[in-house]
Design an enzyme around this catalytic site. Structure first.
Site, mmCIF file in Angstrom:
data_model
loop_
_atom_site.group_PDB
_atom_site.id
_atom_site.type_symbol
_atom_site.label_atom_id
_atom_site.label_comp_id
_atom_site.label_asym_id
_atom_site.label_seq_id
_atom_site.Cartn_x
_atom_site.Cartn_y
_atom_site.Cartn_z
ATOM 1 N N SER A 45 0.863 -1.191 0.000
ATOM 2 C CA SER A 45 0.000 0.000 0.000
ATOM 3 C C SER A 45 0.896 1.237 0.000
ATOM 4 C CB SER A 45 -0.858 0.014 1.261
ATOM 5 O OG SER A 45 -1.418 1.299 1.440
ATOM 6 N N TYR A 104 -3.664 -1.060 9.606
ATOM 7 C CA TYR A 104 -3.521 -1.301 8.172
ATOM 8 C C TYR A 104 -2.089 -1.004 7.723
ATOM 9 C CZ TYR A 104 -4.419 -0.961 3.151
ATOM 10 O OH TYR A 104 -4.381 -1.141 1.802
#
Ligand SMILES: [Zn+2]
Length: 657
Positions: A541, A554
């Site tokens: 990410s 996350y």
């Protein structure tokens, strides 16, 4: 064999050609009669040409069409008299025959007429049907084949000894027909090849076909003690005992022999397993195919067991012994297409799943034929010279070439987690569009894959056992694993570190980090056996190089995955496996983003939703399709020399550049 002719249904097809289309489809629907492009049919009719002159026309099946799905335009309209005259020539090369047939078409856009067109033209009947029926092959692939044909059908059939399809066969059939035909003639039996039936109408020709084949099936029950209608294809599917790792090892060796990645598909079938386990399998299965036409799909015989080297050297010798028949011919790849192994059962190899399935269907019927012929005293196939002539015959090779060069990733197998939606789904589509077979793993799947190149399995990536089971099932289906894409992931609830709920933290790390570790562990042994080198692609990410507030779990999980990938790149280089990571940002067309969430985030920055989606240097929205394309490219051979790399896909971010 059941007669499927239905008068009401037949009446919806108009004219003699329509009836021929209907009758052809009935033959094509019965795999014990014809398989995958085998067999052909014709009908003769009168038509007006462009001048209004009446012309006798032979409509014969066009090459490349399958009887099961044929349409009127699948029949090539030929000038009957001209084609009949060709049969009077003393000899005609294949190339000249194809040329002459094309010259006599009434429609320049028609497909190439069947290589058996001249034979159809010579038979003095309006409608003609031709099949490679299992029962007829079982009867004629025996040492006393002709005697048995006579015992069963007497003088009601014309018997033709084996001649390779083409002009010479048409001549031989015409000759035998003239010698043997009488008022009772209902069929022509071509030894080791098949049956022709005929009549004034397609319905008559079809009825004759079903009658003679039913008689042959009953004969086999009485004389061979084998009910060929209880086909291997109908048996209860049961897996053989060999492990997925054994299968992947065999696939690696087979692909190396073929010089390219191949799928190696297991056919779970109890009768095939029993056949593969026969103590005399190396003898009965290595005499040759049920009919020479099958060699382009199955090679002349299967590999028994797993000794690929021996198979390859036998194939080289077979080529050496026979190559003089076609001067200058190039040897085809020597890898087997069918494998019979006492533990793995029946396996078929090919660059495409369709190639494997065709070979599998053919071999299941071959088992029927061999077992029935054995019941009649022994299966006898044609000598290898005849098989070679068909395998290397330019017109047979042209059939294969018609399906085109397989795409770049054909023969390769990818595992994609999170395959049911978002980035995972896009990766599946991009990989399949490049020819790969994909094992898609997700918590829930659509359940109805639109292509046989996709096997959808349900598993929880956080449960190592459930994941390993799915991975093994995938390998049993396609033969191994070359590519792994870890796309399963969750975003989790946003909260600042001080407010993190322990269970949310653990769930996010469990899916995003442990799930990937589990995947790498389950797939590593298979990746190490990839014939072209394993490739792993982890979905990180943008939060890794540029984290944001409120997404600690996350961001931490994706950072850990990135580190996991770097360590894997170090550890697995010696296995020839590359491991790379992509860092997508702002991929809004996935389940992670609802319209409300986009609006809310956009409002935070004082932007419209559209501006927010394009807030990168290039001003472009990044779609899951873009990510899928990048992943597929990074799993291609252009990236073979790259490992441990991290590639952002974010339209350019000033926080990262
Ligand atoms: Zn044929």
């Amino acid at each position: 064999m059941k007669n499927l002719w239905n008068v009401t249904e037949a009446s919806t097809f108009s004219g003699p050609l329509g009836e021929c289309v209907y009758g052809s489809r009935l033959l094509g629907a019965e795999s014990a009669l014809v398989l995958h492009g085998g067999g052909n049919t014709s009908v003769k009719a009168q038509e007006s040409d462009i001048h209004g002159d009446q012309v006798d026309v032979l409509y014969v099946k066009g090459s490349g069409w399958d009887l099961a799905t044929i349409e009127p335009q699948g029949f090539a309209p030929l000038r009957l008299e001209a084609v009949k005259r060709l049969a009077e020539l003393p000899a005609l090369t294949d190339t000249e025959m194809v040329n002459q047939l094309r010259l006599n078409l009434l429609d320049a856009s028609a497909p190439n007429p069947s290589v058996e067109a001249i034979l159809h033209a010579s038979l003095p009947f309006t409608a003609v049907q031709h099949t490679h029926a299992d029962a007829a092959l079982a009867l004629t692939n025996t040492s006393e084949g002709e005697q048995r044909v006579r015992e069963l059908w007497g003088t009601s059939v014309v018997v033709v000894p084996y001649v390779m399809p083409g002009f010479d066969l048409a001549k031989a059939c015409a000759l035998e027909f003239e010698k043997q035909a009488n008022a009772d003639t209902v069929a022509m039996v071509l030894m080791n090849h098949g049956v022709f039936t005929f009549g004034d109408t397609t319905e008559q020709a079809y009825n004759n076909m079903i009658d003679v084949i039913t008689e042959a099936e009953n004969y086999l029950i009485t004389k061979a003690g084998v009910d060929i209608t209880n086909s291997a294809t109908l048996a209860t599917p049961v897996n053989a005992t060999g492990s997925a790792l054994d299968q992947a090892t065999l696939r690696q060796n087979l692909s190396n022999a073929a010089g390219r990645s191949m799928l190696l598909v297991r056919t779970p079938n109890q009768r095939a397993n029993v056949f593969a386990g026969r103590s005399d399998v190396a003898d009965v299965a290595c005499r040759g195919p049920a009919t020479p036409d099958h060699v382009i799909r199955t090679k002349q015989f299967p590999l028994i067991g797993r000794n690929i080297d021996k198979f390859v050297s036998n194939y080289h010798n077979y080529f050496e012994r026979n190559q003089d028949r076609f001067p200058g011919v190039q040897e085809l790849d020597p890898a087997p297409r069918v494998v019979l192994d006492s533990e793995l059962g029946l396996l078929t190899a090919g660059a495409r799943i369709s190639d494997c399935e065709i070979a599998s269907d053919i071999y299941l019927h071959t088992i029927d034929v061999i077992e029935a012929s054995e019941g009649l005293g022994g299966f006898v196939a044609l000598p290898e010279t005849d098989l070679f002539e068909v395998e290397y015959w330019e017109l047979e090779q042209a059939k294969l070439a018609k399906s085109g060069q397989p795409p770049a990733m054909s023969g390769e197998v990818a595992v994609v987690t999170g395959s049911a939606s978002g980035i995972g789904r896009a990766c599946v589509e991009a990989l399949i569009s490049r020819g790969a077979a994909v094992i898609g793993i997700d918590l829930n799947t659509s359940g109805t894959p639109t292509t046989p190149s996709l096997l959808e399995l349900t598993a929880d990536v956080t449960d190592p056992e459930s994941l390993a089971t799915a991975v093994n099932m995938g390998v049993e289906r396609f033969g191994g694993i070359d590519i792994v894409v870890a796309a399963a992931g969750i975003f989790g609830a946003s909260s600042e570190i001080a407010d993190i709920v322990q269970s949310d933290w653990e769930t996010t790390l469990s899916v995003n980090l442990n799930g990937v570790t589990n995947l790498l562990q389950a797939t590593h042994p298979f990746l190490a056996l990839s014939p072209s080198g394993g490739r792993v692609l982890l979905v990180g990410s943008k939060n890794v190089p540029a984290p944001g507030k409120g997404a600690a779990a996350y961001s931490a999980s994706k950072a850990a995955v990135t580190q996991l990938g770097r360590v894997a790149a170090l550890e697995w280089a010696e296995d020839g496996i590359v491991v790379n990571t992509i860092h997508p940002d702002g991929v809004f067309d996935t389940g992670l983003w609802s319209q409300e969430l986009v609006d809310e985030r956009a409002a935070n920055y004082g932007l419209t939703a559209d501006e927010y989606k394009r807030r990168n240097l290039l001003g472009q929205e990044i779609t899951s399709g873009d990510v899928g394309e990048l992943v597929a490219a990074m799993c291609s051979h252009s990236f073979r020399q790259i490992t441990g790399a991290q590639i952002p896909i974010d339209g350019g971010s000033d926080r990262v550049i």
